[in-house]
Design a protein around this motif. Structure first.
Motif, PDB file in Angstrom:
ATOM      1  N   LEU A 251       6.194 -45.665  38.279  1.00  0.00           N
ATOM      2  CA  LEU A 251       5.256 -46.255  37.320  1.00  0.00           C
ATOM      3  C   LEU A 251       4.048 -46.858  38.030  1.00  0.00           C
ATOM      4  O   LEU A 251       2.900 -46.681  37.602  1.00  0.00           O
ATOM      5  CB  LEU A 251       5.974 -47.314  36.485  1.00  0.00           C
ATOM      6  CG  LEU A 251       7.016 -46.779  35.495  1.00  0.00           C
ATOM      7  CD1 LEU A 251       7.921 -47.901  35.004  1.00  0.00           C
ATOM      8  CD2 LEU A 251       6.351 -46.071  34.317  1.00  0.00           C
ATOM      9  N   LEU A 252       4.288 -47.556  39.134  1.00  0.00           N
ATOM     10  CA  LEU A 252       3.175 -48.139  39.888  1.00  0.00           C
ATOM     11  C   LEU A 252       2.296 -47.055  40.514  1.00  0.00           C
ATOM     12  O   LEU A 252       1.064 -47.187  40.550  1.00  0.00           O
ATOM     13  CB  LEU A 252       3.709 -49.079  40.972  1.00  0.00           C
ATOM     14  CG  LEU A 252       4.370 -50.366  40.474  1.00  0.00           C
ATOM     15  CD1 LEU A 252       4.981 -51.137  41.637  1.00  0.00           C
ATOM     16  CD2 LEU A 252       3.380 -51.248  39.716  1.00  0.00           C
ATOM     17  N   LEU A 253       2.909 -45.978  40.991  1.00  0.00           N
ATOM     18  CA  LEU A 253       2.124 -44.864  41.544  1.00  0.00           C
ATOM     19  C   LEU A 253       1.273 -44.201  40.462  1.00  0.00           C
ATOM     20  O   LEU A 253       0.157 -43.733  40.733  1.00  0.00           O
ATOM     21  CB  LEU A 253       3.049 -43.835  42.192  1.00  0.00           C
ATOM     22  CG  LEU A 253       3.781 -44.299  43.450  1.00  0.00           C
ATOM     23  CD1 LEU A 253       4.801 -43.259  43.897  1.00  0.00           C
ATOM     24  CD2 LEU A 253       2.796 -44.596  44.588  1.00  0.00           C
ATOM     25  N   THR A 254       1.797 -44.178  39.245  1.00  0.00           N
ATOM     26  CA  THR A 254       1.010 -43.656  38.121  1.00  0.00           C
ATOM     27  C   THR A 254      -0.206 -44.542  37.878  1.00  0.00           C
ATOM     28  O   THR A 254      -1.313 -44.045  37.626  1.00  0.00           O
ATOM     29  CB  THR A 254       1.886 -43.571  36.862  1.00  0.00           C
ATOM     30  OG1 THR A 254       3.018 -42.738  37.147  1.00  0.00           O
ATOM     31  CG2 THR A 254       1.114 -42.989  35.692  1.00  0.00           C
ATOM     32  N   ALA A 255      -0.015 -45.854  37.970  1.00  0.00           N
ATOM     33  CA  ALA A 255      -1.145 -46.781  37.827  1.00  0.00           C
ATOM     34  C   ALA A 255      -2.169 -46.558  38.939  1.00  0.00           C
ATOM     35  O   ALA A 255      -3.380 -46.672  38.715  1.00  0.00           O
ATOM     36  CB  ALA A 255      -0.646 -48.224  37.846  1.00  0.00           C
ATOM     37  N   VAL A 256      -1.687 -46.223  40.141  1.00  0.00           N
ATOM     38  CA  VAL A 256      -2.598 -45.882  41.242  1.00  0.00           C
ATOM     39  C   VAL A 256      -3.396 -44.633  40.882  1.00  0.00           C
ATOM     40  O   VAL A 256      -4.623 -44.577  41.053  1.00  0.00           O
ATOM     41  CB  VAL A 256      -1.820 -45.668  42.564  1.00  0.00           C
ATOM     42  CG1 VAL A 256      -2.743 -45.124  43.651  1.00  0.00           C
ATOM     43  CG2 VAL A 256      -1.183 -46.982  43.020  1.00  0.00           C
ATOM     44  N   SER A 257      -2.699 -43.604  40.374  1.00  0.00           N
ATOM     45  CA  SER A 257      -3.377 -42.345  40.031  1.00  0.00           C
ATOM     46  C   SER A 257      -4.415 -42.543  38.934  1.00  0.00           C
ATOM     47  O   SER A 257      -5.393 -41.800  38.855  1.00  0.00           O
ATOM     48  CB  SER A 257      -2.352 -41.285  39.605  1.00  0.00           C
ATOM     49  OG  SER A 257      -1.864 -41.538  38.300  1.00  0.00           O
ATOM     50  N   GLU A 258      -4.202 -43.561  38.094  1.00  0.00           N
ATOM     51  CA  GLU A 258      -5.134 -43.854  36.991  1.00  0.00           C
ATOM     52  C   GLU A 258      -6.231 -44.828  37.391  1.00  0.00           C
ATOM     53  O   GLU A 258      -7.095 -45.166  36.567  1.00  0.00           O
ATOM     54  CB  GLU A 258      -4.352 -44.415  35.803  1.00  0.00           C
ATOM     55  CG  GLU A 258      -3.380 -43.408  35.183  1.00  0.00           C
ATOM     56  CD  GLU A 258      -2.438 -44.041  34.177  1.00  0.00           C
ATOM     57  OE1 GLU A 258      -2.376 -45.301  34.120  1.00  0.00           O
ATOM     58  OE2 GLU A 258      -1.747 -43.300  33.464  1.00  0.00           O
ATOM     59  N   GLY A 259      -6.189 -45.314  38.644  1.00  0.00           N
ATOM     60  CA  GLY A 259      -7.221 -46.221  39.139  1.00  0.00           C
ATOM     61  C   GLY A 259      -7.042 -47.669  38.738  1.00  0.00           C
ATOM     62  O   GLY A 259      -7.936 -48.495  38.946  1.00  0.00           O
ATOM     63  N   LYS A 260      -5.877 -48.025  38.179  1.00  0.00           N
ATOM     64  CA  LYS A 260      -5.628 -49.422  37.793  1.00  0.00           C
ATOM     65  C   LYS A 260      -5.434 -50.311  39.009  1.00  0.00           C
ATOM     66  O   LYS A 260      -5.850 -51.477  39.021  1.00  0.00           O
ATOM     67  CB  LYS A 260      -4.387 -49.510  36.905  1.00  0.00           C
ATOM     68  CG  LYS A 260      -4.634 -49.281  35.437  1.00  0.00           C
ATOM     69  CD  LYS A 260      -3.374 -49.589  34.636  1.00  0.00           C
ATOM     70  CE  LYS A 260      -3.680 -49.652  33.160  1.00  0.00           C
ATOM     71  NZ  LYS A 260      -2.489 -49.977  32.362  1.00  0.00           N
ATOM     72  N   ILE A 261      -4.727 -49.785  40.012  1.00  0.00           N
ATOM     73  CA  ILE A 261      -4.467 -50.491  41.263  1.00  0.00           C
ATOM     74  C   ILE A 261      -4.584 -49.484  42.395  1.00  0.00           C
ATOM     75  O   ILE A 261      -4.747 -48.280  42.160  1.00  0.00           O
ATOM     76  CB  ILE A 261      -3.061 -51.147  41.287  1.00  0.00           C
ATOM     77  CG1 ILE A 261      -1.973 -50.121  40.941  1.00  0.00           C
ATOM     78  CG2 ILE A 261      -2.996 -52.342  40.362  1.00  0.00           C
ATOM     79  CD1 ILE A 261      -0.549 -50.635  41.078  1.00  0.00           C
ATOM     80  N   THR A 262      -4.491 -49.973  43.638  1.00  0.00           N
ATOM     81  CA  THR A 262      -4.544 -49.097  44.808  1.00  0.00           C
ATOM     82  C   THR A 262      -3.174 -49.032  45.464  1.00  0.00           C
ATOM     83  O   THR A 262      -2.297 -49.856  45.177  1.00  0.00           O
ATOM     84  CB  THR A 262      -5.552 -49.613  45.835  1.00  0.00           C
ATOM     85  OG1 THR A 262      -5.052 -50.864  46.379  1.00  0.00           O
ATOM     86  CG2 THR A 262      -6.921 -49.852  45.212  1.00  0.00           C
ATOM     87  N   ILE A 263      -3.003 -48.091  46.368  1.00  0.00           N
ATOM     88  CA  ILE A 263      -1.740 -48.021  47.107  1.00  0.00           C
ATOM     89  C   ILE A 263      -1.582 -49.271  47.974  1.00  0.00           C
ATOM     90  O   ILE A 263      -0.462 -49.748  48.208  1.00  0.00           O
ATOM     91  CB  ILE A 263      -1.648 -46.726  47.955  1.00  0.00           C
ATOM     92  CG1 ILE A 263      -0.194 -46.453  48.367  1.00  0.00           C
ATOM     93  CG2 ILE A 263      -2.572 -46.766  49.149  1.00  0.00           C
ATOM     94  CD1 ILE A 263       0.717 -46.054  47.250  1.00  0.00           C
ATOM     95  N   GLY A 264      -2.694 -49.852  48.413  1.00  0.00           N
ATOM     96  CA  GLY A 264      -2.640 -51.121  49.142  1.00  0.00           C
ATOM     97  C   GLY A 264      -2.087 -52.244  48.286  1.00  0.00           C
ATOM     98  O   GLY A 264      -1.339 -53.103  48.777  1.00  0.00           O
TER      99      GLY A 264
END
Length: 354
Positions: A251-264
């Motif tokens: 779910l968090l990686l999906t948020a990364v893919s959507e630009g909500k957060i970064t992998i950092g």
């Protein structure tokens, strides 16, 4: 491929001893590894609660040679358990104080008993609270009075975010966590899911929580992995709680893919901050390989948790754990847990973090 450190989940209910029909150390730690977690910390609210050194020792013995991730323990807060607090400085990562109703028998509402607990707990160790809404005001006041290192579990409301922000501005040693289900599910989802969406705290508005993630009021993401069997959830008195170890990172990686957060941000929320706050011992040569491009639907068929269901069933996610290496050994690869259990029971790290 993206390589990240092994993740740390400081809020997990593995249900052993006393409720192993829901989960046990073996199945829960397998779920952890497949979800990218190489360290998990187990909560004390078992049917046989972790409120004595003997209960802690039993968990320690039960876990050894059966766990696939590293595993540490929290202690439970009662008036009677407070006599043991100073004996446990090197054995447990935190104290859990239940100030609102939830699973188990550890609810503490008496102001005098709460004062005794907050006063007695060692000041260098985390005191975790389940304190919803107005109860959080009491927890913050007690922590301020007794100079505690306070950690607020599963924040879910705007009022709680405001209280925590103010406490941080006031110089209180306070941190907090949010769960993936409070970030990715809404009140409408709770209605749709019925008993499978029942949890404490209940689902609210995730937009407020995302804002607090972005401005770093929220220090970490924890799963609050709280499995129950399907039969229990479909009973006339369904318990609160959902599994989360295997779905949080996708779910968090999906948020990364959507630009909500970064992998950092993921690394900070699920590794760096948990390690610092809870004094997690470092794991050499331990990492998770992720393919950030794979898109798929979450399915209970692939889960290792014993309860075999997820409220996120059918949700489309982007980003998948491909391989997990624990201390140089490949323990998970392409959907398969490999070899014998490589996890260890761990204890707090006492050198300062840099």
């Amino acid at each position: 491929m993206i390589i990240i450190p092994g993740l740390i989940d400081t809020h997990v209910h593995l249900r052993e001893p006393g409720a192993t029909q829901k989960e046990d150390f073996e199945t829960g730690s397998k779920a952890a590894i497949t979800g990218g977690y190489t360290v998990i910390l187990d909560m004390p609210n078992n049917p046989q609660p972790t409120i004595t050194p003997q209960a802690l020792e039993e968990k320690d013995k039960l876990a050894k040679n059966r766990i696939y991730s590293d595993l540490g323990f929290h202690f439970g807060a009662t008036l009677d358990s407070s006599q043991y607090f100073n004996q446990l400085n090197d054995r447990v990562f935190g104290l859990k104080v239940y100030m609102n109703h939830t699973t188990g028998t550890l609810l503490q509402e008496d102001p005098k008993i709460l004062q005794t607990i907050f006063e007695a707990w060692p000041k260098n160790k985390v005191l975790m609270v389940h304190a919803e809404g107005e109860t959080l005001k009491k927890a913050i006041a007690l922590a301020k009075k007794n100079n505690n290192k306070l950690h607020v579990c599963h924040v879910s409301q705007a009022s709680e975010i405001r209280l925590i922000k103010q406490a941080k501005l006031d110089g209180l040693s306070i941190t907090c966590e949010v769960t993936a289900h409070h970030l990715f599910l809404t009140e409408k989802d709770a209605e749709r899911l019925g008993p499978f969406g029942m949890m404490r705290p209940p689902l609210k508005d995730p937009n407020i929580l995302w804002e607090a993630v972005k401005d770093q009021t929220i220090d970490m993401v924890a799963s609050d992995h709280a499995p129950h069997t399907k039969e229990e959830k479909l009973s006339s008195n369904p318990p609160n709680g959902i599994p989360g170890l295997e779905t949080t990172l996708p779910l968090l990686l999906t948020a990364v893919s959507e630009g909500k957060i970064t992998i950092g941000d993921v690394i900070r929320l699920c590794h760096t901050n948990p390690a610092k706050i809870f004094n997690i011992p470092p794991q050499p040569d331990t990492f998770v390989e992720i393919d950030p491009t794979v898109t798929y639907n979450l399915s209970p068929v692939t889960l290792f948790t014993k309860c075999s269901w997820t409220p996120f069933e059918g949700m489309k996610v982007t980003g998948k754990v491909k391989r997990v290496v624990l201390r140089g050994k490949v323990v998970f690869k392409d959907g398969e847990v490999l070899g014998n259990p490589q996890g260890s029971v761990i204890y707090p790290f006492h050198l300062p973090y840099t």
